[in-house]
Write a protein that holds these residues in place. Structure first.
Motif, PDB file in Angstrom:
ATOM      1  N   LYS A  77       9.248   8.966  -2.902  1.00  0.00           N
ATOM      2  CA  LYS A  77       8.498   9.850  -2.014  1.00  0.00           C
ATOM      3  C   LYS A  77       7.761   9.002  -0.985  1.00  0.00           C
ATOM      4  N   GLU A  78       7.906   9.345   0.266  1.00  0.00           N
ATOM      5  CA  GLU A  78       7.205   8.616   1.321  1.00  0.00           C
ATOM      6  C   GLU A  78       5.755   9.070   1.386  1.00  0.00           C
ATOM      7  N   ILE A  79       4.846   8.100   1.436  1.00  0.00           N
ATOM      8  CA  ILE A  79       3.413   8.400   1.436  1.00  0.00           C
ATOM      9  C   ILE A  79       2.698   7.503   2.432  1.00  0.00           C
ATOM     10  N   THR A  80       1.461   7.861   2.736  1.00  0.00           N
ATOM     11  CA  THR A  80       0.628   7.044   3.619  1.00  0.00           C
ATOM     12  C   THR A  80      -0.116   6.001   2.786  1.00  0.00           C
ATOM     13  N   THR A  81      -0.686   5.016   3.457  1.00  0.00           N
ATOM     14  CA  THR A  81      -1.464   4.004   2.735  1.00  0.00           C
ATOM     15  C   THR A  81      -2.711   4.623   2.105  1.00  0.00           C
ATOM     16  N   GLU A  82      -3.263   5.636   2.742  1.00  0.00           N
ATOM     17  CA  GLU A  82      -4.418   6.322   2.154  1.00  0.00           C
ATOM     18  C   GLU A  82      -4.018   7.037   0.866  1.00  0.00           C
ATOM     19  N   GLU A  83      -2.852   7.667   0.874  1.00  0.00           N
ATOM     20  CA  GLU A  83      -2.365   8.320  -0.344  1.00  0.00           C
ATOM     21  C   GLU A  83      -2.081   7.291  -1.432  1.00  0.00           C
ATOM     22  N   THR A 105       7.281  -6.375  -2.175  1.00  0.00           N
ATOM     23  CA  THR A 105       7.420  -7.406  -1.144  1.00  0.00           C
ATOM     24  C   THR A 105       7.491  -6.833   0.262  1.00  0.00           C
ATOM     25  N   HIS A 106       8.315  -5.814   0.430  1.00  0.00           N
ATOM     26  CA  HIS A 106       8.593  -5.246   1.747  1.00  0.00           C
ATOM     27  C   HIS A 106       7.476  -4.325   2.238  1.00  0.00           C
ATOM     28  N   TYR A 107       6.414  -4.174   1.415  1.00  0.00           N
ATOM     29  CA  TYR A 107       5.266  -3.357   1.808  1.00  0.00           C
ATOM     30  C   TYR A 107       3.959  -4.148   1.727  1.00  0.00           C
ATOM     31  N   ILE A 108       4.019  -5.446   1.836  1.00  0.00           N
ATOM     32  CA  ILE A 108       2.812  -6.263   1.662  1.00  0.00           C
ATOM     33  C   ILE A 108       1.685  -5.855   2.614  1.00  0.00           C
ATOM     34  N   PRO A 109       1.909  -5.655   3.901  1.00  0.00           N
ATOM     35  CA  PRO A 109       0.787  -5.250   4.764  1.00  0.00           C
ATOM     36  C   PRO A 109       0.163  -3.931   4.326  1.00  0.00           C
ATOM     37  N   VAL A 112      -1.978  -4.489   1.153  1.00  0.00           N
ATOM     38  CA  VAL A 112      -3.290  -5.059   1.492  1.00  0.00           C
ATOM     39  C   VAL A 112      -4.230  -3.968   1.992  1.00  0.00           C
ATOM     40  N   GLU A 113      -3.740  -3.158   2.914  1.00  0.00           N
ATOM     41  CA  GLU A 113      -4.565  -2.090   3.480  1.00  0.00           C
ATOM     42  C   GLU A 113      -4.985  -1.086   2.408  1.00  0.00           C
ATOM     43  N   SER A 114      -4.060  -0.690   1.548  1.00  0.00           N
ATOM     44  CA  SER A 114      -4.356   0.334   0.542  1.00  0.00           C
ATOM     45  C   SER A 114      -5.315  -0.184  -0.527  1.00  0.00           C
ATOM     46  N   VAL A 115      -5.151  -1.428  -0.940  1.00  0.00           N
ATOM     47  CA  VAL A 115      -6.055  -1.992  -1.959  1.00  0.00           C
ATOM     48  C   VAL A 115      -7.465  -2.125  -1.397  1.00  0.00           C
ATOM     49  N   ASN A 116      -7.577  -2.631  -0.186  1.00  0.00           N
ATOM     50  CA  ASN A 116      -8.896  -2.764   0.426  1.00  0.00           C
ATOM     51  C   ASN A 116      -9.583  -1.406   0.563  1.00  0.00           C
ATOM     52  N   HIS A 117      -8.816  -0.397   0.950  1.00  0.00           N
ATOM     53  CA  HIS A 117      -9.372   0.953   1.083  1.00  0.00           C
ATOM     54  C   HIS A 117      -9.810   1.489  -0.275  1.00  0.00           C
ATOM     55  N   ALA A 118      -8.976   1.284  -1.302  1.00  0.00           N
ATOM     56  CA  ALA A 118      -9.317   1.771  -2.639  1.00  0.00           C
ATOM     57  C   ALA A 118     -10.544   1.068  -3.200  1.00  0.00           C
ATOM     58  N   ARG A 119     -10.673  -0.205  -2.914  1.00  0.00           N
ATOM     59  CA  ARG A 119     -11.852  -0.941  -3.401  1.00  0.00           C
ATOM     60  C   ARG A 119     -13.126  -0.426  -2.732  1.00  0.00           C
ATOM     61  N   LEU A 142      -0.845 -13.489   2.660  1.00  0.00           N
ATOM     62  CA  LEU A 142      -1.475 -12.235   3.089  1.00  0.00           C
ATOM     63  C   LEU A 142      -2.156 -11.534   1.917  1.00  0.00           C
ATOM     64  N   LEU A 143      -1.726 -11.860   0.689  1.00  0.00           N
ATOM     65  CA  LEU A 143      -2.255 -11.212  -0.511  1.00  0.00           C
ATOM     66  C   LEU A 143      -3.439 -11.956  -1.120  1.00  0.00           C
TER      67      LEU A 143
END
Length: 296
Positions: A77-83, A105-109, A112-119, A142-143
């Protein structure tokens, strides 16, 4: 802005906003399954489970892949980084010991964005990066500061095997550099009072039928290079999938007790102290998750 993707060692250079990369997915995050997962190492799963997020697509495409539906991007399922960030938070609320990012691997950026937002929203459990080991040092950097625990495979020592089974002759050299970078980032393994890993590196080695010599070479390298600064996980769970018999008949069987015991004995002879040993009973199709469900 240069949109040519070079996140993985394939460096296919595809603009994944316009076409699929070697990983077989676009730049939009696609998740095949997100749920508590109970079949990882004890220090990861425990009784509550690991908060596993299985990403669709894969840069490596091993011929014996047990999760071909997901690795070829066929389900998800395609989702946003916020989801994606909300999935982490939901898994934490369910009692997950950690967030276990599988083949990202292919979603590293986006990771990073999703983990930072979740934290920022209260995520406090460790982030595990669960990978084939086929990673560039540039992407791994980057990680840094985002990932707490690295869980790479070390699949092949022999370039010929890497070429034959993953079409990646450079795999052995790539994974060596990747693990060095992982250890540099997170240091020696640390565990909490309950015995769950909080930081560090666990290298998984999946024994393939007929290839004990290759596994032994990997263990020798890991011990000589890192000693007890990492853990190794000796895996006996190889399960031949239906499609393997025709083109790769040598892989169309499970690992024997003698083969696995030979590898475990060699690890002990080397003096490896930090190791997980697997019950051979786990080499069953029932331990392969069903993808395309349990998306949060």
């Amino acid at each position: 802005m240069n949109k040519k993707c070079t996140l993985c060692p394939r460096k296919c250079g595809v603009d994944r906003d316009e076409a699929l990369g070697v990983c077989q997915v676009s730049s939009t995050v696609k998740v095949a399954r997100a749920a508590l997962h109970f079949w990882e190492e004890p220090c990861i799963s425990g009784e509550n489970g690991s908060g596993a997020v299985f990403f669709s697509g894969c840069p490596l495409h091993c011929v014996f892949c047990q999760n071909e539906e997901i690795s070829h991007g066929k389900v998800g399922k395609e989702i946003t980084t916020e989801e994606l960030a909300n999935i982490y938070l939901h898994l934490q609320k369910q009692g997950a010991n950690n967030i276990n990012l599988v083949t990202g691997t292919h979603y590293i950026p986006e990771i990073v964005e999703s983990v930072n937002h979740a934290r920022e929203q209260g995520l406090s459990i460790p982030i595990i990066y669960n990978t084939s080991g086929y990673e560039t040092v540039e992407s791994l950097k980057l990680l840094e500061g985002v990932v707490n625990v690295y869980l790479p495979d070390f699949k092949y020592w022999d370039e010929a095997l890497a070429s034959q089974y993953s079409h990646a002759k450079d795999y052995p050299d790539v994974v060596k550099s990747a693990i060095v970078e992982m250890v540099r980032q997170v240091g020696e393994p640390e565990f909490n009072e309950e015995g769950f890993i909080q930081s560090g590196v666990i290298v998984r080695q999946l024994l393939l039928p007929g290839h004990t010599r290759d596994s032994k070479a990997i263990l020798k390298y890991l011990h000589e290079t890192f000693e007890n600064r990492i853990y190794v996980s000796l895996m006996s769970q190889y399960t031949p999938m239906p499609h393997i018999a025709e083109k790769y008949p040598e892989l169309n069987r499970r690992v024997t007790k003698r083969e696995y015991e030979a590898v475990v004995g060699y690890a002990l002879d080397l003096g490896i102290e930090n190791a997980f040993i697997q019950d051979r009973k786990v080499a069953k199709e029932s331990f392969i998750p069903k993808f395309g469900n349990e998306i949060l």
